[in-house]
Design an enzyme around this catalytic site. Sequence first.
Site, PDB file in Angstrom:
ATOM      1  N   ARG A  59       0.818  -1.342  -0.080  1.00  0.00           N
ATOM      2  CA  ARG A  59      -0.072  -0.006  -0.041  1.00  0.00           C
ATOM      3  C   ARG A  59       0.758   1.233   0.160  1.00  0.00           C
ATOM      4  O   ARG A  59       0.602   2.184  -0.615  1.00  0.00           O
ATOM      5  CB  ARG A  59      -1.034   0.009   1.217  1.00  0.00           C
ATOM      6  CG  ARG A  59      -2.050  -1.318   1.253  1.00  0.00           C
ATOM      7  CD  ARG A  59      -2.748  -1.371   2.422  1.00  0.00           C
ATOM      8  NE  ARG A  59      -3.368   0.026   2.799  1.00  0.00           N
ATOM      9  CZ  ARG A  59      -4.149   0.196   3.864  1.00  0.00           C
ATOM     10  NH1 ARG A  59      -3.970  -0.746   4.802  1.00  0.00           N
ATOM     11  NH2 ARG A  59      -4.631   1.359   4.040  1.00  0.00           N
ATOM     12  N   HIS A 111      -6.259   6.798  12.597  1.00  0.00           N
ATOM     13  CA  HIS A 111      -5.907   5.423  12.420  1.00  0.00           C
ATOM     14  C   HIS A 111      -4.316   5.380  11.985  1.00  0.00           C
ATOM     15  O   HIS A 111      -3.838   4.317  11.616  1.00  0.00           O
ATOM     16  CB  HIS A 111      -6.730   4.808  11.566  1.00  0.00           C
ATOM     17  CG  HIS A 111      -8.077   4.569  11.954  1.00  0.00           C
ATOM     18  ND1 HIS A 111      -9.160   4.454  11.014  1.00  0.00           N
ATOM     19  CD2 HIS A 111      -8.582   4.647  12.932  1.00  0.00           C
ATOM     20  CE1 HIS A 111     -10.113   4.257  11.920  1.00  0.00           C
ATOM     21  NE2 HIS A 111      -9.976   4.425  12.865  1.00  0.00           N
TER      22      HIS A 111
HETATM   23  N1  APR Z   1     -16.851   9.445  -3.135  1.00  0.00           N
HETATM   24  C1  APR Z   1     -17.516   9.461  -2.085  1.00  0.00           C
HETATM   25  N2  APR Z   1     -17.551   8.288  -1.491  1.00  0.00           N
HETATM   26  C2  APR Z   1     -16.969   7.032  -1.907  1.00  0.00           C
HETATM   27  C3  APR Z   1     -16.619   7.073  -3.117  1.00  0.00           C
HETATM   28  C4  APR Z   1     -16.296   8.339  -3.728  1.00  0.00           C
HETATM   29  N3  APR Z   1     -15.767   8.276  -4.956  1.00  0.00           N
HETATM   30  N4  APR Z   1     -16.181   5.480  -3.201  1.00  0.00           N
HETATM   31  C5  APR Z   1     -16.608   4.984  -2.196  1.00  0.00           C
HETATM   32  N5  APR Z   1     -17.221   5.877  -1.173  1.00  0.00           N
HETATM   33  C6  APR Z   1     -17.824   5.595  -0.042  1.00  0.00           C
HETATM   34  C7  APR Z   1     -18.527   4.578   0.015  1.00  0.00           C
HETATM   35  O1  APR Z   1     -19.913   4.479  -0.319  1.00  0.00           O
HETATM   36  C8  APR Z   1     -18.372   3.829   1.536  1.00  0.00           C
HETATM   37  O2  APR Z   1     -19.436   4.482   2.384  1.00  0.00           O
HETATM   38  O3  APR Z   1     -16.824   5.574   0.823  1.00  0.00           O
HETATM   39  C9  APR Z   1     -16.992   4.681   1.866  1.00  0.00           C
HETATM   40  C10 APR Z   1     -15.773   3.665   2.018  1.00  0.00           C
HETATM   41  O4  APR Z   1     -16.218   2.805   3.244  1.00  0.00           O
HETATM   42  P1  APR Z   1     -15.075   2.058   3.707  1.00  0.00           P
HETATM   43  O5  APR Z   1     -14.449   1.181   2.631  1.00  0.00           O
HETATM   44  O6  APR Z   1     -15.664   1.199   4.991  1.00  0.00           O
HETATM   45  O7  APR Z   1     -13.877   2.992   4.577  1.00  0.00           O
HETATM   46  P2  APR Z   1     -13.882   3.601   5.826  1.00  0.00           P
HETATM   47  O8  APR Z   1     -15.213   4.056   6.178  1.00  0.00           O
HETATM   48  O9  APR Z   1     -12.798   4.571   5.785  1.00  0.00           O
HETATM   49  O10 APR Z   1     -13.403   2.609   6.964  1.00  0.00           O
HETATM   50  C11 APR Z   1     -13.024   2.967   8.247  1.00  0.00           C
HETATM   51  O11 APR Z   1     -12.500   0.902   8.807  1.00  0.00           O
HETATM   52  O12 APR Z   1     -11.198  -0.858   8.215  1.00  0.00           O
HETATM   53  C12 APR Z   1     -11.140   0.056   8.735  1.00  0.00           C
HETATM   54  O13 APR Z   1      -9.153   1.579   9.488  1.00  0.00           O
HETATM   55  C13 APR Z   1      -9.936   1.366   8.478  1.00  0.00           C
HETATM   56  O14 APR Z   1      -9.825   3.637   8.335  1.00  0.00           O
HETATM   57  C14 APR Z   1     -10.826   2.210   8.143  1.00  0.00           C
HETATM   58  C15 APR Z   1     -12.088   2.220   8.849  1.00  0.00           C
END
Ligand code: APR
Length: 236
Positions: A59, A111
Amino acid sequence: MTRYQTIVILTGAGISAESGIRTFRDGNGLWEDHRVEDVASPEGFARDPKLVLNFYNQRRQQLLSDEVKENAGHIALAKLEREHAGEVLLVTQNVDDLHERAGSKNLIHIHGELLQKRCSRSQTVSEVRTDLNVDDVCDCCGAAGTLRPNIVWFGEMPFQMERIEAALQKCDLFISIGTSGAVYPAAGFVSLANACGAETVMLNLDESDNAGAFKRSEFGPATKVVPMFVDELLNN
Ligand code: APR
């Protein structure tokens, strides 16, 4: 000058998705290829440090490659911090440095950071822009095998929680961008902001798990909805 004084922003993987960095829980997300407990937990690191270090090395290599750069969403948030007369605190769950590259300064990585390593013995944190290997010698205590990514794993305490909670208690606008609202304590920030009377807004590609807690939602890719929302804030 907007009608808000103190703005707290929370970002998640969605704001970096259009920069080419995979999210976690969307289709083809990082957690589809790896078991969280294997690559993002202290137990997984103790069990197989080489596997975990390689997960983060890959990453980090991608983050530092020419293919990844800050996008219009990151740039709009840095503009808001520069031009808003009141205070803007940006709390990110992301471990990339794209907010910094876009110019954000008042920033907390709850994080941790992919470009930092930490000595498990001395807790010394330092920058890392190359691969981390299991037998690397720590330059603070000269021991081998004590270095780990300065990333908060599942079951560990997120960083700077007191500072974040103090900011949420005094903010009058809380904006959540690109996060699924699946992981606490970040997913609970909206409830604290609501309890303190703040306006709460979600900018996301689709409904997050905690969508019902927000007073307003705007759906779309971050590179579109974030600049639009920032312009609305700065022009009202
Ligand atoms: N623009 C806006 N939102 C988006 C886009 C985009 N282009 N692409 C995806 N998303 C949204 C998705 O709909 C989803 O709700 O971003 C979100 C990503 O969610 P996750 O993959 O769960 O990521 P995150 O919420 O940051 O996870 C939180 O979980 O695994 C742990 O430590 C890790 O920091 C991370 C935490």
